[in-house]
Design a protein around this motif. Structure first.
Motif, mmCIF file in Angstrom:
data_model
loop_
_atom_site.group_PDB
_atom_site.id
_atom_site.type_symbol
_atom_site.label_atom_id
_atom_site.label_comp_id
_atom_site.label_asym_id
_atom_site.label_seq_id
_atom_site.Cartn_x
_atom_site.Cartn_y
_atom_site.Cartn_z
ATOM 1 N N LEU A 1 0.599 -0.967 -0.013
ATOM 2 C CA LEU A 1 0.317 -0.376 0.076
ATOM 3 C C LEU A 1 0.941 1.071 -0.283
ATOM 4 N N GLU A 2 0.307 1.982 -0.668
ATOM 5 C CA GLU A 2 0.850 2.874 -1.503
ATOM 6 C C GLU A 2 0.394 4.841 -0.322
ATOM 7 N N ASN A 3 1.476 4.941 0.433
ATOM 8 C CA ASN A 3 0.953 6.016 1.068
ATOM 9 C C ASN A 3 0.261 7.526 -0.467
ATOM 10 N N PHE B 1 6.731 3.350 -1.027
ATOM 11 C CA PHE B 1 6.767 4.498 -0.147
ATOM 12 C C PHE B 1 7.215 5.779 -1.392
ATOM 13 N N ASP B 2 5.666 6.500 -1.834
ATOM 14 C CA ASP B 2 5.679 7.294 -2.625
ATOM 15 C C ASP B 2 6.618 8.929 -1.886
ATOM 16 N N VAL B 3 7.713 8.845 -2.487
ATOM 17 C CA VAL B 3 8.510 10.187 -1.954
ATOM 18 C C VAL B 3 7.881 11.070 -2.145
ATOM 19 N N ASN B 4 7.894 11.562 -3.772
ATOM 20 C CA ASN B 4 6.432 12.928 -3.834
ATOM 21 C C ASN B 4 5.547 13.480 -2.869
ATOM 22 N N ASN B 5 4.945 12.233 -2.918
ATOM 23 C CA ASN B 5 3.741 11.949 -2.204
ATOM 24 C C ASN B 5 3.992 12.922 -0.657
ATOM 25 N N VAL B 6 5.498 12.129 -0.371
ATOM 26 C CA VAL B 6 4.790 12.675 1.142
ATOM 27 C C VAL B 6 5.194 14.347 1.248
ATOM 28 N N PHE C 1 9.991 2.306 -4.280
ATOM 29 C CA PHE C 1 9.644 4.224 -4.050
ATOM 30 C C PHE C 1 9.570 4.995 -5.536
ATOM 31 N N HIS C 2 8.215 5.015 -5.256
ATOM 32 C CA HIS C 2 7.665 6.470 -6.240
ATOM 33 C C HIS C 2 8.747 7.580 -6.367
ATOM 34 N N MET C 3 8.782 7.735 -7.555
ATOM 35 C CA MET C 3 9.520 8.570 -7.745
ATOM 36 C C MET C 3 8.330 9.529 -9.003
ATOM 37 N N THR D 1 0.712 16.105 -9.935
ATOM 38 C CA THR D 1 0.051 15.902 -11.453
ATOM 39 C C THR D 1 0.856 14.754 -11.720
ATOM 40 N N HIS D 2 2.099 14.793 -11.944
ATOM 41 C CA HIS D 2 2.462 13.987 -12.050
ATOM 42 C C HIS D 2 3.271 14.133 -13.620
ATOM 43 N N ASP D 3 3.343 15.084 -14.062
ATOM 44 C CA ASP D 3 3.690 15.413 -15.440
ATOM 45 C C ASP D 3 4.861 16.399 -15.444
ATOM 46 N N ILE E 1 10.907 5.850 -11.734
ATOM 47 C CA ILE E 1 10.072 7.396 -12.136
ATOM 48 C C ILE E 1 8.438 7.322 -12.179
ATOM 49 N N GLU E 2 7.847 7.459 -11.865
ATOM 50 C CA GLU E 2 6.204 7.605 -12.232
ATOM 51 C C GLU E 2 5.753 9.015 -13.312
ATOM 52 N N ARG E 3 5.592 9.058 -14.317
ATOM 53 C CA ARG E 3 5.269 9.920 -15.072
ATOM 54 C C ARG E 3 3.441 9.382 -15.601
HETATM 55 FE FE LIG Z 1 2.828 7.413 -6.505
#
Ligand SMILES: [Fe+2]
Length: 300
Positions: A158-160, A191-196, A222-224, A237-239, A264-266
């Protein structure tokens, strides 16, 4: 009161039996249709791909055939956006069955979704909505995770999420909630680093407090990602490319959690594959600097 030890020690009913921690996969990308041809016709330096589960849950069709070909060459993880794990609506077994069918076909390294709800009363709002961090909500989500894990026959990850509002009745921090959730349910954490970073800015907490509050042995991915900074708040926005502040937080996350599969999540304004590979190379270089033992993890 006698406390027995060794093999006679009875398991804590709240504590799931430990499952094997998924392996470190290296550095991956979210699989996007714009890049299908380039991936299938070349050898991009990408160790693994994350696929959006819902894009492949219809039986048959071209996307699934392409996924089969990519899966034959790369490790794949499945990432969903509509499990609605925290909803008070009854679990959607039609959705869970389709997810399980896809997992049997793809054999993903793990299956993830978000700590959120996406709707009630049969309505899907197609957004990752926040929850109150209360003991009641924790009990509810733990039971839902256990149900889904039993159904899928494997642990969930599960992701934050990024959030824009908080609940005044919350009784703990987000990181305390996540820590208890993983301890009690046995789920892994993405652990989504950007979301934190986004949530920390929006709500005025220290992102490093979040980082330090998560147990070191439960994070498997990790998501970036990039975001849109509006001055008073940040929208996830992931853009955009990953910003410097999020790269700095990534370095801190590596110091705390060690080698964790990174991607990397785009999702919008998707650039040519080369640009995402360059961002991935940046992640690889930072990780090698923080963790010299990592060496040159390449796709195998
Ligand atoms: Fe994410």
């Amino acid at each position: 009161m006698n406390i027995s030890t060794g093999s006679s020690l009875r398991a804590d009913p709240q504590r799931p039996s430990p499952s094997a921690r998924p392996q470190f996969l290296g550095f991956g990308l979210g699989l996007r249709a714009q890049h299908y041809d380039e991936i299938l016709n070349g050898t991009p330096p990408v160790d693994w791909f994350e696929v959006i589960s819902e894009n492949y849950m219809l039986p048959g069709g071209q996307p699934l055939r392409i996924l089969d070909r990519i899966r034959a060459r790369y490790p794949v993880v499945m990432h969903g956006v509509s499990m609605s794990i925290a909803s008070t609506a009854p679990p959607n077994f039609e959705y869970l069955s389709a997810l399980r069918d896809l997992a049997r076909r793809v054999e993903p390294k793990w299956i993830s979704d978000h700590l959120c709800w996406t709707g009630v009363h049969g309505k899907n709002l197609h957004d990752l909505l926040p929850i109150p961090y209360t003991r009641e909500a924790l009990d509810h989500v733990v039971s839902r995770v256990q149900l889904v894990q039993d159904f899928l026959g494997r642990p969930l990850t599960l992701e934050n999420v990024s959030t824009y509002v908080q609940f005044s009745n919350s009784e703990m921090t987000e990181w305390e909630f996540l820590s208890e959730l993983t301890r009690r349910s046995g789920c892994w954490l993405l652990f989504d680093v950007n979301n934190v970073y986004v949530s920390a800015f929006n709500h005025g907490f220290d992102p490093h407090a979040f980082l330090e509050g998560i147990p070191t042995d439960r994070v498997v991915q990790f998501h970036m990602a990039g975001h849109s900074h509006m001055g008073t708040h940040i929208i996830d926005t992931h853009d955009h490319p990953v910003c410097d502040e999020v790269w700095d937080l990534y370095a801190a996350a590596l110091r705390r959690f060690g080698a964790v599969s990174t991607m990397i999540e785009r999702d919008d304004n998707i650039p040519p594959l080369d640009e995402l590979v360059a961002e991935l190379t940046q992640a690889r270089e930072i990780a090698k600097r923080i963790l010299p033992a990592l060496g040159d993890k390449q796709n195998d």
